[in-house]
Design a protein around this motif. Structure first.
Motif, PDB file in Angstrom:
ATOM      1  N   TYR A  20       0.923  -1.224  -0.014  1.00  0.00           N
ATOM      2  CA  TYR A  20       0.225   0.007  -0.028  1.00  0.00           C
ATOM      3  C   TYR A  20       0.818   1.388   0.111  1.00  0.00           C
ATOM      4  CZ  TYR A  20      -4.222  -2.865   0.684  1.00  0.00           C
ATOM      5  OH  TYR A  20      -5.209  -3.583   0.615  1.00  0.00           O
ATOM      6  N   ALA A  21       2.163   1.168   0.323  1.00  0.00           N
ATOM      7  CA  ALA A  21       3.114   2.382   0.160  1.00  0.00           C
ATOM      8  C   ALA A  21       2.519   3.392   1.176  1.00  0.00           C
ATOM      9  CB  ALA A  21       3.164   2.726  -1.149  1.00  0.00           C
ATOM     10  N   VAL A  22       2.003   3.042   2.336  1.00  0.00           N
ATOM     11  CA  VAL A  22       1.354   4.161   3.111  1.00  0.00           C
ATOM     12  C   VAL A  22       2.108   4.290   4.483  1.00  0.00           C
ATOM     13  CG1 VAL A  22      -0.107   2.123   4.313  1.00  0.00           C
ATOM     14  CG2 VAL A  22      -0.840   4.691   4.298  1.00  0.00           C
ATOM     15  N   LEU A  23       2.933   3.448   4.865  1.00  0.00           N
ATOM     16  CA  LEU A  23       3.791   3.423   5.997  1.00  0.00           C
ATOM     17  C   LEU A  23       4.817   4.870   5.998  1.00  0.00           C
ATOM     18  CD1 LEU A  23       4.867  -0.186   6.659  1.00  0.00           C
ATOM     19  CD2 LEU A  23       3.370   1.060   7.989  1.00  0.00           C
ATOM     20  N   ASP A  24       4.416   5.442   7.171  1.00  0.00           N
ATOM     21  CA  ASP A  24       5.738   6.820   7.171  1.00  0.00           C
ATOM     22  C   ASP A  24       5.010   7.987   6.192  1.00  0.00           C
ATOM     23  OD1 ASP A  24       7.177   5.892   9.196  1.00  0.00           O
ATOM     24  OD2 ASP A  24       8.051   4.590   7.606  1.00  0.00           O
ATOM     25  N   GLN A 153     -14.507   1.310   6.066  1.00  0.00           N
ATOM     26  CA  GLN A 153     -13.967   2.402   5.457  1.00  0.00           C
ATOM     27  C   GLN A 153     -12.548   2.685   5.308  1.00  0.00           C
ATOM     28  OE1 GLN A 153     -16.417   4.215   3.606  1.00  0.00           O
ATOM     29  NE2 GLN A 153     -17.407   2.259   4.110  1.00  0.00           N
ATOM     30  N   VAL A 154     -11.896   2.479   6.628  1.00  0.00           N
ATOM     31  CA  VAL A 154     -10.370   2.776   6.615  1.00  0.00           C
ATOM     32  C   VAL A 154      -9.797   2.001   5.241  1.00  0.00           C
ATOM     33  CG1 VAL A 154      -8.233   2.392   7.645  1.00  0.00           C
ATOM     34  CG2 VAL A 154     -10.317   3.451   8.788  1.00  0.00           C
ATOM     35  N   ILE A 155     -10.227   0.423   5.233  1.00  0.00           N
ATOM     36  CA  ILE A 155      -9.587  -0.279   4.269  1.00  0.00           C
ATOM     37  C   ILE A 155     -10.012   0.017   2.830  1.00  0.00           C
ATOM     38  CG2 ILE A 155     -10.063  -2.615   3.318  1.00  0.00           C
ATOM     39  CD1 ILE A 155      -7.965  -2.941   5.117  1.00  0.00           C
ATOM     40  N   ALA A 156     -11.339   0.706   2.876  1.00  0.00           N
ATOM     41  CA  ALA A 156     -11.817   1.137   1.358  1.00  0.00           C
ATOM     42  C   ALA A 156     -10.918   2.606   1.078  1.00  0.00           C
ATOM     43  CB  ALA A 156     -13.052   1.493   1.501  1.00  0.00           C
ATOM     44  N   GLN A 157     -10.319   3.246   2.066  1.00  0.00           N
ATOM     45  CA  GLN A 157      -9.553   4.524   1.610  1.00  0.00           C
ATOM     46  C   GLN A 157      -8.373   4.123   1.484  1.00  0.00           C
ATOM     47  OE1 GLN A 157     -10.167   7.753   1.329  1.00  0.00           O
ATOM     48  NE2 GLN A 157     -12.292   7.262   1.612  1.00  0.00           N
ATOM     49  N   ARG A 161      -6.452   4.903  -2.288  1.00  0.00           N
ATOM     50  CA  ARG A 161      -4.974   5.497  -1.926  1.00  0.00           C
ATOM     51  C   ARG A 161      -3.974   4.788  -2.717  1.00  0.00           C
ATOM     52  NH1 ARG A 161      -0.123   5.775   0.325  1.00  0.00           N
ATOM     53  NH2 ARG A 161       0.728   7.843   1.217  1.00  0.00           N
ATOM     54  N   ARG A 162      -4.064   3.468  -2.582  1.00  0.00           N
ATOM     55  CA  ARG A 162      -3.230   2.462  -3.576  1.00  0.00           C
ATOM     56  C   ARG A 162      -3.556   2.884  -4.919  1.00  0.00           C
ATOM     57  NH1 ARG A 162      -2.319  -3.878  -2.436  1.00  0.00           N
ATOM     58  NH2 ARG A 162      -4.390  -3.900  -2.778  1.00  0.00           N
ATOM     59  N   GLN A 163      -4.492   2.855  -5.567  1.00  0.00           N
ATOM     60  CA  GLN A 163      -4.963   3.051  -6.723  1.00  0.00           C
ATOM     61  C   GLN A 163      -4.434   4.344  -7.139  1.00  0.00           C
ATOM     62  OE1 GLN A 163      -6.215   0.697  -9.016  1.00  0.00           O
ATOM     63  NE2 GLN A 163      -6.043  -0.648  -7.328  1.00  0.00           N
ATOM     64  N   LEU A 164      -4.770   5.531  -6.420  1.00  0.00           N
ATOM     65  CA  LEU A 164      -4.352   6.861  -6.796  1.00  0.00           C
ATOM     66  C   LEU A 164      -2.882   6.811  -6.860  1.00  0.00           C
ATOM     67  CD1 LEU A 164      -6.731   8.999  -4.505  1.00  0.00           C
ATOM     68  CD2 LEU A 164      -6.797   8.541  -7.212  1.00  0.00           C
ATOM     69  N   VAL A 165      -2.233   6.071  -5.884  1.00  0.00           N
ATOM     70  CA  VAL A 165      -0.669   5.950  -5.908  1.00  0.00           C
ATOM     71  C   VAL A 165      -0.136   5.395  -7.287  1.00  0.00           C
ATOM     72  CG1 VAL A 165       1.445   5.017  -5.198  1.00  0.00           C
ATOM     73  CG2 VAL A 165      -0.195   6.125  -3.789  1.00  0.00           C
ATOM     74  N   GLU A 166      -0.810   4.317  -7.867  1.00  0.00           N
ATOM     75  CA  GLU A 166      -0.342   3.448  -8.896  1.00  0.00           C
ATOM     76  C   GLU A 166      -0.894   4.195 -10.249  1.00  0.00           C
ATOM     77  OE1 GLU A 166      -2.628  -0.097  -8.455  1.00  0.00           O
ATOM     78  OE2 GLU A 166      -1.381  -0.975  -7.172  1.00  0.00           O
ATOM     79  N   LEU A 167      -1.988   5.050 -10.001  1.00  0.00           N
ATOM     80  CA  LEU A 167      -2.209   5.759 -11.407  1.00  0.00           C
ATOM     81  C   LEU A 167      -1.131   6.875 -11.495  1.00  0.00           C
ATOM     82  CD1 LEU A 167      -5.956   6.269 -10.834  1.00  0.00           C
ATOM     83  CD2 LEU A 167      -4.676   4.969 -12.856  1.00  0.00           C
ATOM     84  N   ALA A 168      -0.732   7.581 -10.381  1.00  0.00           N
ATOM     85  CA  ALA A 168       0.245   8.530 -10.224  1.00  0.00           C
ATOM     86  C   ALA A 168       1.632   8.132 -11.076  1.00  0.00           C
ATOM     87  CB  ALA A 168       0.624   9.345  -8.888  1.00  0.00           C
ATOM     88  N   HIS A 169       1.756   6.872 -10.536  1.00  0.00           N
ATOM     89  CA  HIS A 169       3.346   6.190 -11.046  1.00  0.00           C
ATOM     90  C   HIS A 169       3.108   5.909 -12.570  1.00  0.00           C
ATOM     91  CE1 HIS A 169       4.636   4.645  -6.919  1.00  0.00           C
ATOM     92  NE2 HIS A 169       4.781   6.218  -6.969  1.00  0.00           N
TER      93      HIS A 169
END
Length: 403
Positions: A20-24, A153-157, A161-169
């Motif tokens: 998920y590339a969310v840590l830190d 809902q936290v899992i959904a977020q 978030r992961r999808q948005l990060v992948e799209l950004a990449h």
């Protein structure tokens, strides 16, 4: 104090969490709002989105707690991720698993804890949405259900978030690819245009000098000049087409005089008339317009050069037809003409409607396609009329002012 055992799927769970590339990462409003809502729903001073890493629990969002993380071996959440329902401790000071836990014996003096495991679609518990109080208590049925729903809902977020990060990449990779293509096109354009320009310039000089007056040499020089001009036009067409395919170019509109632009094009195409019994007649007079002069010049040059290329004798006439809100440039020739059934192919990419015409080298088949695309980008169009053996008329129509 009892340290929670590792989940049986710990390596896979950690890999899922890190995917998920969310840590830190920095705080994000969506997670903060869910955490505040959990605190208000359960009536607790502390609420956390806690992600259980290899040796720590790290808080993606927190209410009522200053610490950004704690060691995993003292984390209540390490116990919570071992089950799928809400993990609840009503009084930690009376629970042998937690009574001597530093988080109970000192700040933040935990007494009550309830955590809803954050379980993703693959079944890995990444952490918890938890609520904490400094006094013993318990959740009622509505609060337990609400905490569970908020955890989903936290899992959904996290998934969003992961999808948005992948799209950004993916966007960054695409932009990098476009930039690389831009650099390649610019480099190739320079590398090809420079020697061709030298060849054309030298051949023109020789044609104007004493060598050009000699019959055989003059014919050879004219052949070199025609071949170089043809190759330069093909290069320009291919580079222009590639740029259009990469992105939609930004137009740079400004006021200019279309009559002056026609005079400039006339001077540029004059060398193409060498050896031809063709008269070039270009309209004179002011014709103000607001458009992209570079693109308009490119279009008009293409239309006039094509007319000369396919006209062995007779004339090429370039006229202006101003209207109230538009202005038209008509290029009429007395050349070979185009069969009616092939007119529809004129503006298709790489189309060749003339075949191997004996008087001319074949072009790239892109010039007219590119010209029409630029005309339409400026709010105009190009239409063609033709009759085999009697010539063709191409009309470029543009609005007086383009956006």
């Amino acid at each position: 104090m009892k340290v929670a055992p590792l989940p049986q799927d710990e390596p896979e769970r950690l890999a899922a969490l890190r995917g998920y590339a969310v840590l830190d990462s920095t705080p994000e409003a969506d997670f903060d709002e869910l955490t505040r809502f959990a605190s208000e729903l359960c009536g607790t001073p502390i609420a956390l989105v806690s992600l259980v890493d290899a040796g720590r629990q790290w808080f993606k969002a927190r209410v009522g707690l200053d610490a950004a993380e704690t060691p995993r071996d003292i984390a209540f959440c390490s116990h919570a991720i071992l089950q799928r329902g809400v993990f609840e401790v009503e009084d930690a000071s009376a629970d042998p698993r937690f009574a001597d836990n530093p988080l109970v014996a000192s700040q933040p003096n935990i007494r009550f804890y309830a955590g809803a495991p954050l379980v993703n679609a693959e079944g890995f518990a990444l952490g918890t949405l938890c609520v904490i109080d400094r006094v013993p208590r318990h959740l009622d049925a509505v609060q337990r259900q609400g905490l569970t729903v908020l955890g989903r809902q936290v899992i959904a977020q996290l998934e969003l978030r992961r999808q948005l990060v992948e799209l950004a990449h993916a966007r960054d990779r695409a932009l990098a690819g476009v930039r690389a293509k831009d650099v390649f096109l610019a480099t190739m354009g320079h590398e090809l245009r420079t020697p061709l320009g030298g060849i054309l310039g030298l051949s023109e000089l020789l044609l104007e000098g004493p060598v050009g007056a000699q019959g055989g040499s003059a014919d050879d020089l004219r052949a070199i000049h025609r071949a170089g001009s043809h190759l330069l036009e093909v290069v320009e067409d291919i580079l222009g087409y590639a740029q259009l395919e990469l992105d939609q170019p930004r137009l740079r509109s400004r006021p200019f005089d279309l009559g002056e632009l026609l005079a400039d094009v006339e001077a540029t195409v004059r060398p193409l008339l060498r050896g031809r019994a063709v008269a070039l007649n270009v309209a004179r007079g002011p014709a103000p317009i607001v458009a992209d002069p570079t693109r308009v010049r490119q279009i008009v040059y293409n239309l006039v050069a094509n007319a000369i290329r396919f006209t062995e004798r007779g004339s090429v006439d370039v006229t202006l037809a101003p209207g109230d809100s538009t202005i038209a440039v008509r290029v009429r020739d007395t050349g070979v003409g185009i069969p009616r059934e092939k007119l529809a192919l004129l503006f298709q990419d790489f189309s060749q409607v003339h075949g191997d015409h004996e008087a001319e080298l074949r072009g790239s088949g892109l010039g007219l396609a590119i010209s029409r695309r630029y005309a339409r980008l400026m709010g105009g169009d190009i239409v063609a009329e033709s009759e085999p053996g009697r010539g063709s008329t191409f009309t470029l129509t543009l609005p007086r002012e383009t956006s």
